[in-house]
Scaffold this active site. Structure first.
Site, PDB file in Angstrom:
ATOM      1  CG  ASP A  37     -33.970  56.329 -17.098  1.00 16.40           C
ATOM      2  OD1 ASP A  37     -34.975  55.596 -17.100  1.00 16.40           O
ATOM      3  OD2 ASP A  37     -32.803  55.883 -17.124  1.00 16.40           O
ATOM      4  CG  HIS A  38     -38.940  58.554 -13.292  1.00 17.90           C
ATOM      5  ND1 HIS A  38     -39.461  58.661 -12.025  1.00 17.90           N
ATOM      6  CD2 HIS A  38     -38.085  59.592 -13.436  1.00 17.90           C
ATOM      7  CE1 HIS A  38     -38.943  59.719 -11.425  1.00 17.90           C
ATOM      8  NE2 HIS A  38     -38.112  60.304 -12.259  1.00 17.90           N
ATOM      9  N   GLY A 105     -29.944  58.131  -8.063  1.00 18.72           N
ATOM     10  CA  GLY A 105     -31.230  57.466  -8.157  1.00 18.72           C
ATOM     11  C   GLY A 105     -32.174  57.699  -6.989  1.00 18.72           C
ATOM     12  CD  GLU A 106     -34.961  59.695  -8.344  1.00 19.63           C
ATOM     13  OE1 GLU A 106     -35.315  58.801  -9.159  1.00 19.63           O
ATOM     14  OE2 GLU A 106     -34.379  60.729  -8.695  1.00 19.63           O
ATOM     15  CG  ASN A 109     -37.560  55.605 -10.801  1.00 17.85           C
ATOM     16  OD1 ASN A 109     -38.690  55.432 -11.236  1.00 17.85           O
ATOM     17  ND2 ASN A 109     -37.055  56.803 -10.577  1.00 17.85           N
TER      18      ASN A 109
END
Length: 317
Positions: A37-38, A105-106, A109
């Site tokens: 998921d991105h 997360g990151e 994104n």
């Protein structure tokens, strides 16, 4: 007994390609599906980022395989209440064959709505509260939640599966892995690290499943395969917290230029050597992973699935 699934990479393939790969995976004998998921790909060479929930809806009509998100971040870009609704609908579409994999997360994104990017500790606190919100809403009751990070007012999800959606939590260091063991229904990783899996088990995950994803680059030409792997997924060789903190695909392009080609060669099975592809998966099984998901980096998708159907999956089983 461990199972082998296929890893659908939303960073590298468009929605129709992903559906085609899922069909091929089921026909070849893969048992389950992972899907990333991105909002952005890691770098411009990968070049895709379809909306995962739209793809999952199509998957529910295209295959009978179970699906796990690997992983969704329910804390910044999408509010946990909306994630709860999306996951409930996905589970209904898939007749209960859905696992919500979540992580902290990151920036790549999650920065796109101009939210601040806090420390790891704060992000994990947010993730824990987000999971609480999702589970509350999945009871099907009206919810008002006034937490440290999230507000939910008079919300109720009406479309729900018969059983609660399992929530697996990702972790790449001891702090996140301990949280996964304490609150997750399972654990998600990309590293064949027996010590981290031990931390998960000791933190409350003793009887919970462990999932892991890995990528190979199948091609008849091993040098071409290595070129593809290094160009498209060189970011996997970046050290430390860069994967969590760099904000743009072009930043990853700059950073991965420092990753030696030899590093990619050591990390990724490139070419058509069955033993090398088997060994890459075996490392995860030997570390204690229950479900290993494999992605094809290269563009010879047909060759990959034929080889795995005929040679690699039988060798692993």
């Amino acid at each position: 007994m461990a199972s082998i699934g296929y890893f659908l990479s939303c960073e590298q393939f468009g929605p129709k390609e992903l559906i085609d790969q899922a069909k091929r995976a089921e026909a070849a004998g893969f048992e389950k599906l992972w899907i990333s998921d991105h909002f952005h790909p890691w770098n411009d060479e990968q070049g895709q980022s379809p909306f995962v929930w739209g793809v999952i809806g199509a998957l529910s009509e295209a295959t009978s395989l179970p699906v796990t998100t690997a992983v969704t971040c329910p804390t910044f870009r999408i509010h946990p209440a909306i994630t709860a609704q999306a996951a409930a609908t996905a589970a209904c579409q898939l007749d209960g064959r859905f696992v919500l994999g979540v992580g902290s997360g990151e920036a790549l994104n999650e920065h796109v709505l101009a939210d601040p990017w806090p420390s790891v500790g704060v992000r994990l606190e947010m993730l824990e509260e987000a999971i609480d919100v999702i589970r509350l809403l999945h009871r099907g009751e009206e919810v008002s939640h006034h937490g440290t990070y999230y507000e939910v007012q008079d919300a109720r999800i009406y479309t729900l599966p018969a059983e609660p959606v399992p929530i697996y939590v990702s972790g790449f260091g001891p702090q996140a892995t301990r949280l996964a063991g304490r609150i997750g229904d399972g654990y998600v990783t990309t590293i064949p690290d027996a010590d981290l899996i031990g931390v998960f088990k000791e933190s409350g995950g003793a009887d919970k499943p462990v999932q892991a994803g890995t990528k190979v680059c199948w091609d008849r030409d091993a040098e071409r395969a290595l070129d593809i792997a290094h160009r498209t997924w060189g970011n996997q060789g970046l050290p430390g917290q860069l994967a969590q903190t760099l904000p743009r695909p072009r930043d990853f392009m700059d950073a991965q230029a420092l990753v030696p080609r030899e590093s990619t060669a050591r990390a990724v099975a490139c070419g058509d050597d069955v033993d090398a592809q088997v060994a890459q998966v075996r490392a995860y099984l030997d570390a204690g992973v229950d479900e290993v998901y494999v992605s094809q980096m290269g563009d010879d998708v047909e060759g990959f699935f034929a080889a795995w159907d005929e040679d690699v999956l039988p060798a692993l089983r």
